[in-house]
Design a protein around this motif. Structure first.
Motif, PDB file in Angstrom:
ATOM      1  N   GLY A  78       0.809  -1.219   0.000  1.00  0.00           N
ATOM      2  CA  GLY A  78       0.000   0.000   0.000  1.00  0.00           C
ATOM      3  C   GLY A  78       0.837   1.261   0.000  1.00  0.00           C
ATOM      4  N   GLU A  79       0.176   2.360   0.282  1.00  0.00           N
ATOM      5  CA  GLU A  79       0.820   3.674   0.288  1.00  0.00           C
ATOM      6  C   GLU A  79       0.773   4.230   1.716  1.00  0.00           C
ATOM      7  N   ASN A  80       1.916   4.234   2.359  1.00  0.00           N
ATOM      8  CA  ASN A  80       1.957   4.561   3.790  1.00  0.00           C
ATOM      9  C   ASN A  80       2.818   5.786   4.122  1.00  0.00           C
ATOM     10  N   CYS A  81       3.264   6.473   3.106  1.00  0.00           N
ATOM     11  CA  CYS A  81       4.079   7.677   3.323  1.00  0.00           C
ATOM     12  C   CYS A  81       3.501   8.830   2.504  1.00  0.00           C
ATOM     13  N   ALA A  82       3.595  10.023   3.053  1.00  0.00           N
ATOM     14  CA  ALA A  82       2.932  11.185   2.438  1.00  0.00           C
ATOM     15  C   ALA A  82       3.932  12.086   1.725  1.00  0.00           C
ATOM     16  N   SER A  83       3.442  12.687   0.643  1.00  0.00           N
ATOM     17  CA  SER A  83       4.246  13.668  -0.108  1.00  0.00           C
ATOM     18  C   SER A  83       3.363  14.850  -0.470  1.00  0.00           C
ATOM     19  N   ILE A  84       3.991  15.993  -0.701  1.00  0.00           N
ATOM     20  CA  ILE A  84       3.264  17.086  -1.329  1.00  0.00           C
ATOM     21  C   ILE A  84       3.314  16.808  -2.817  1.00  0.00           C
ATOM     22  N   TYR A  85       2.168  16.867  -3.473  1.00  0.00           N
ATOM     23  CA  TYR A  85       2.047  16.389  -4.851  1.00  0.00           C
ATOM     24  C   TYR A  85       2.034  17.560  -5.828  1.00  0.00           C
ATOM     25  N   LEU A  86       1.863  17.230  -7.115  1.00  0.00           N
ATOM     26  CA  LEU A  86       1.865  18.230  -8.179  1.00  0.00           C
ATOM     27  C   LEU A  86       0.830  19.321  -7.948  1.00  0.00           C
ATOM     28  N   THR A  87      -0.276  18.928  -7.341  1.00  0.00           N
ATOM     29  CA  THR A  87      -1.385  19.866  -7.132  1.00  0.00           C
ATOM     30  C   THR A  87      -1.177  20.743  -5.902  1.00  0.00           C
ATOM     31  N   ALA A  88      -0.054  20.573  -5.204  1.00  0.00           N
ATOM     32  CA  ALA A  88       0.267  21.304  -3.969  1.00  0.00           C
ATOM     33  C   ALA A  88      -0.538  20.802  -2.781  1.00  0.00           C
ATOM     34  N   ASP A  89      -1.253  19.677  -2.964  1.00  0.00           N
ATOM     35  CA  ASP A  89      -1.925  19.005  -1.850  1.00  0.00           C
ATOM     36  C   ASP A  89      -1.117  17.750  -1.509  1.00  0.00           C
ATOM     37  N   TRP A  90      -1.581  17.011  -0.496  1.00  0.00           N
ATOM     38  CA  TRP A  90      -0.868  15.812  -0.086  1.00  0.00           C
ATOM     39  C   TRP A  90      -1.432  14.558  -0.750  1.00  0.00           C
ATOM     40  N   HIS A  91      -0.552  13.637  -1.043  1.00  0.00           N
ATOM     41  CA  HIS A  91      -0.914  12.307  -1.532  1.00  0.00           C
ATOM     42  C   HIS A  91      -0.211  11.274  -0.659  1.00  0.00           C
ATOM     43  N   ASP A  92      -0.833  10.107  -0.491  1.00  0.00           N
ATOM     44  CA  ASP A  92      -0.070   8.997   0.073  1.00  0.00           C
ATOM     45  C   ASP A  92       0.565   8.235  -1.078  1.00  0.00           C
ATOM     46  N   ASN A  93       1.787   7.753  -0.858  1.00  0.00           N
ATOM     47  CA  ASN A  93       2.547   7.038  -1.891  1.00  0.00           C
ATOM     48  C   ASN A  93       3.256   5.849  -1.265  1.00  0.00           C
ATOM     49  N   SER A  94       3.700   4.960  -2.134  1.00  0.00           N
ATOM     50  CA  SER A  94       4.523   3.855  -1.654  1.00  0.00           C
ATOM     51  C   SER A  94       5.810   4.416  -1.064  1.00  0.00           C
ATOM     52  N   CYS A  95       6.161   3.981   0.130  1.00  0.00           N
ATOM     53  CA  CYS A  95       7.362   4.485   0.798  1.00  0.00           C
ATOM     54  C   CYS A  95       8.635   4.117   0.044  1.00  0.00           C
ATOM     55  N   LYS A  96       8.527   3.178  -0.930  1.00  0.00           N
ATOM     56  CA  LYS A  96       9.699   2.761  -1.703  1.00  0.00           C
ATOM     57  C   LYS A  96      10.023   3.718  -2.858  1.00  0.00           C
ATOM     58  N   THR A  97       9.082   4.582  -3.179  1.00  0.00           N
ATOM     59  CA  THR A  97       9.277   5.503  -4.309  1.00  0.00           C
ATOM     60  C   THR A  97      10.371   6.519  -3.992  1.00  0.00           C
ATOM     61  N   ASN A  98      11.165   6.816  -4.987  1.00  0.00           N
ATOM     62  CA  ASN A  98      12.216   7.823  -4.813  1.00  0.00           C
ATOM     63  C   ASN A  98      11.694   9.203  -5.210  1.00  0.00           C
ATOM     64  N   TYR A  99      11.689  10.112  -4.258  1.00  0.00           N
ATOM     65  CA  TYR A  99      11.267  11.505  -4.468  1.00  0.00           C
ATOM     66  C   TYR A  99      12.327  12.440  -3.880  1.00  0.00           C
ATOM     67  N   PRO A 100      12.365  13.678  -4.338  1.00  0.00           N
ATOM     68  CA  PRO A 100      13.067  14.699  -3.546  1.00  0.00           C
ATOM     69  C   PRO A 100      12.357  14.838  -2.197  1.00  0.00           C
ATOM     70  N   PHE A 101      12.946  15.525  -1.271  1.00  0.00           N
ATOM     71  CA  PHE A 101      12.354  15.627   0.065  1.00  0.00           C
ATOM     72  C   PHE A 101      12.642  17.001   0.646  1.00  0.00           C
ATOM     73  N   VAL A 102      11.932  17.311   1.732  1.00  0.00           N
ATOM     74  CA  VAL A 102      12.092  18.606   2.388  1.00  0.00           C
ATOM     75  C   VAL A 102      12.485  18.387   3.855  1.00  0.00           C
TER      76      VAL A 102
END
Length: 287
Positions: A256-280
């Motif tokens: 499942g998706e158990n970690c949160a990111s700020i998404y393209l829309t400037a709102d939050w999405h849950d995503n797979s924690c295995k995905t590689n993203y930039p971070f803040v």
């Protein structure tokens, strides 16, 4: 009697020459003194403003480059002023004190005086820009408290934020922020969310929110629950047939998706924690 007449003429010539010399010297002095005073005042002004520039620049962080540029402008003005002062001294050294040439030399002094006034105008204009810059960044005010951030971090409301250029999974991002002396960002209010969205610029970034321990119970990296902070910005879909975020989508990751990111829309999405993203990352600014 003839010798007395000749001697009298000689005395009169010497007296008139002496008086003319004294009158010329007084006229020269009247021209010279105001210009020297102008030069001294301008040099003092440059020195004082240069001291202020150094004093404030030593307390800055992100604004250091802007103040360094302003300091360079002051030094350029000082160099021009010193050069003009040297020209003025050369003119004094070659000045021929005679009543017959005084009007020609007065023109040269008038030109020199105009140069001093031009420099003074430039100095005053630069000083105005410097004061505007101080007001813009509120140097040593109660709002910014002269706080500084590490190089590459952005200062905002007493905190420092690092928007990474590299990509990692959520755990790697969390651990990397810790090694830098901070943590993944915790969003506490709408104002901070707006800052986050503006700086992310439409690129997904990991934030410090997850429900890995218990599905549906979202907590920040400091273990404070999302409901406690009250600042919730999950993405809501306009299509009623589609679930809003977080939707725990499992097609890409069975866990499942158990970690949160700020998404393209400037709102939050849950995503797979295995995905590689930039971070803040965030941390408190140092005083």
């Amino acid at each position: 009697m003839e010798m007395d007449h000749i001697y009298g003429n000689v005395c009169e010539d010497k007296t008139e020459s002496y008086r003319a010399s004294q009158a010329t010297l007084k006229a020269t002095t009247k021209v010279q003194i105001p210009l020297l005073i102008i030069g001294a005042i301008l040099l003092l002004g440059v020195a004082v403003l240069g001291t202020l520039t150094y004093k404030y620049a030593s307390k800055l962080s992100d604004e250091q480059k802007k103040f360094a540029l302003m300091d360079a402008q002051y030094k350029n003005i000082s160099a021009v002023l010193n050069n003009t002062d040297a020209q003025y001294k050369d003119l004094l050294a070659t000045y021929n004190i005679s009543s017959g040439k005084l009007s020609d030399e007065q023109k040269k002094f008038a030109l020199m005086d105009a140069q001093y006034k031009d420099i003074s105008a430039v100095l005053n204009n630069t000083d105005a820009k410097y004061k505007d810059l101080l007001a813009t960044y509120k140097i040593c005010s109660t709002e910014c408290s002269c706080r500084a951030c590490p190089e590459g971090w952005k200062h905002h409301k007493g905190k420092c934020y690092l928007f990474s250029s590299s990509k990692m999974n959520w755990e790697g991002s969390r651990d990397h922020c810790i090694t830098l002396g901070g943590h993944l960002i915790i969003v506490n209010n709408q104002e901070e969310q707006n800052f986050l969205a503006a700086q992310a610029k439409g690129v997904s970034h990991w934030i410090g929110l997850n429900d890995r321990a218990v599905e549906g119970q979202w907590r920040w990296v400091d273990n404070i629950s999302l409901n406690e902070t009250g600042a919730i910005f999950w993405y809501k879909r306009s299509d009623p047939n589609q679930a809003d975020e977080p939707d725990n989508w499992k097609k890409e990751d069975p866990l499942g998706e158990n970690c949160a990111s700020i998404y393209l829309t400037a709102d939050w999405h849950d995503n797979s924690c295995k995905t590689n993203y930039p971070f803040v990352c965030e941390t408190l600014a140092s005083s």
